[in-house]
Design an enzyme around this catalytic site. Structure first.
Site, PDB file in Angstrom:
ATOM      1  CB  SER A  11     -61.225  16.704  -5.523  1.00 37.25           C
ATOM      2  OG  SER A  11     -60.589  15.659  -5.867  1.00 37.25           O
ATOM      3  CG  HIS A  36     -57.880  19.202  -6.876  1.00 37.04           C
ATOM      4  ND1 HIS A  36     -56.738  20.059  -6.777  1.00 37.04           N
ATOM      5  CD2 HIS A  36     -57.498  17.914  -6.211  1.00 37.04           C
ATOM      6  CE1 HIS A  36     -55.787  19.281  -5.902  1.00 37.04           C
ATOM      7  NE2 HIS A  36     -56.189  18.175  -5.665  1.00 37.04           N
ATOM      8  CG  ASP A  38     -56.860  14.448  -5.905  1.00 33.74           C
ATOM      9  OD1 ASP A  38     -55.714  15.146  -5.784  1.00 33.74           O
ATOM     10  OD2 ASP A  38     -57.987  14.745  -5.733  1.00 33.74           O
ATOM     11  CG  MET A  40     -53.725   9.296  -5.887  1.00 33.61           C
ATOM     12  SD  MET A  40     -54.824   8.817  -4.942  1.00 33.61           S
ATOM     13  CE  MET A  40     -55.638  10.098  -4.395  1.00 33.61           C
ATOM     14  CG  HIS A  69     -52.700  17.021  -5.649  1.00 34.19           C
ATOM     15  ND1 HIS A  69     -53.279  16.654  -4.852  1.00 34.19           N
ATOM     16  CD2 HIS A  69     -51.340  16.909  -5.566  1.00 34.19           C
ATOM     17  CE1 HIS A  69     -52.488  16.372  -3.525  1.00 34.19           C
ATOM     18  NE2 HIS A  69     -51.170  16.307  -4.193  1.00 34.19           N
ATOM     19  CG  MET A  71     -50.778  13.038  -4.320  1.00 38.06           C
ATOM     20  SD  MET A  71     -52.472  12.664  -3.808  1.00 38.06           S
ATOM     21  CE  MET A  71     -53.361  13.196  -5.369  1.00 38.06           C
ATOM     22  CG  MET A 140     -50.947  17.045   0.658  1.00 36.59           C
ATOM     23  SD  MET A 140     -52.448  17.129  -0.340  1.00 36.59           S
ATOM     24  CE  MET A 140     -53.424  15.978   0.200  1.00 36.59           C
ATOM     25  CG  ASP A 178     -56.094  18.133  -1.927  1.00 38.16           C
ATOM     26  OD1 ASP A 178     -57.289  17.976  -1.733  1.00 38.16           O
ATOM     27  OD2 ASP A 178     -55.170  17.722  -2.789  1.00 38.16           O
TER      28      ASP A 178
END
Ligand code: DX5
Ligand code: ZN
Length: 226
Positions: A11, A36, A38, A40, A69, A71, A140, A178
């Site tokens: 990540s 990966h 992320d 957010m 991913h 979020m 998660m 994750d």
């Protein structure tokens, strides 16, 4: 999946953003299978990471799979933008989608693999009527929003439940885990049935990140425990 067929996805949330190019090159040259990534938004989770410009900037640096991913509170508004930025796998949160089936179909129409992530409190059983449509389920193992948190042990039970659901429904979905993954728990996690290990801090904060990726990749669960 058998012997060492699991995937490793570092990540980049834990990378050095002041020298992202070097960390991306490290992942590219390592035995890692996926990146990966992320995203957010400060709404769905209490933190803001980065957005399209970063994905676009690093896309030309590697042809490895970009596992994005989301979020974010309103993923439906941005599916095409993430495809254009270079996502190969796009994962939305179950908790953020009122019309999950529609969202999944749209992700696939855009030519990406479709994933669903579950927060620690969200039961695996809620996937019963969507599992056949999924390419990936991300469990998660921490509350999303931050890297470097402690693995929630109950997630192992969720992996087993999800594996059983996948086998029973003949789904092709991969199981990704994750949060809080390291060499200390990778074997137990893989034995429970996980296909994709996401690892942020344990890779990037280690003394030799490329070697840590190699070790995570080399965890062998083909031999039975006595
Ligand atoms: C958490 C993110 C994770 C995070 C994992 O909200 O979804 O992908 O980067 O970081 P570690 O491996 O440090 O727990
Ligand atoms: Zn993540």
């Amino acid at each position: 999946m058998s012997n060492n067929q699991h995937l490793v996805a570092p990540s980049i949330l834990a990378a050095n953003f002041a020298n992202l190019q070097a960390d991306v090159a490290m992942v590219h040259e390592s035995e890692a299978d996926w990146f990966h990534i992320d995203i957010m938004d400060g709404q769905f989770v209490p933190n803001i990471s980065f957005g399209f410009p970063i994905i676009k900037a690093i896309r030309p640096l590697s042809n490895k799979v970009f596992d994005v991913h989301l979020m974010i509170a309103t993923p439906d508004d941005y599916l095409e933008d993430f495809q254009k930025a270079g996502a190969d796998v796009l994962t939305v949160h179950y908790e953020a989608c009122n019309h999950l089936h529609r969202t999944i179909q749209r992700i696939k129409q855009l030519g990406m693999k479709a994933g669903v992530a579950l927060n620690p409190h969200t039961p695996v059983a809620l996937l019963e009527d969507i599992i056949a449509d999924l390419d990936l389920v991300c469990l998660m193992s921490v509350n999303p929003g931050f890297g470097g948190q402690k693995f929630i042990p109950h997630t192992i039970n969720k992996v087993r439940q999800l594996k059983a659901l996948i086998l029973r429904t003949n789904s092709k979905a991969l199981i990704e885990i994750d949060g809080g993954v390291s060499m200390n728990n990778a074997e137990e996690i893989l034995r429970a049935g996980v296909d994709v290990l996401v690892a942020g801090s344990s890779v990037f904060k280690s003394e030799n990140p490329m070697e840590t990726v190699r070790q995570l990749k080399a965890v062998d669960v083909s031999v039975s425990v006595v």
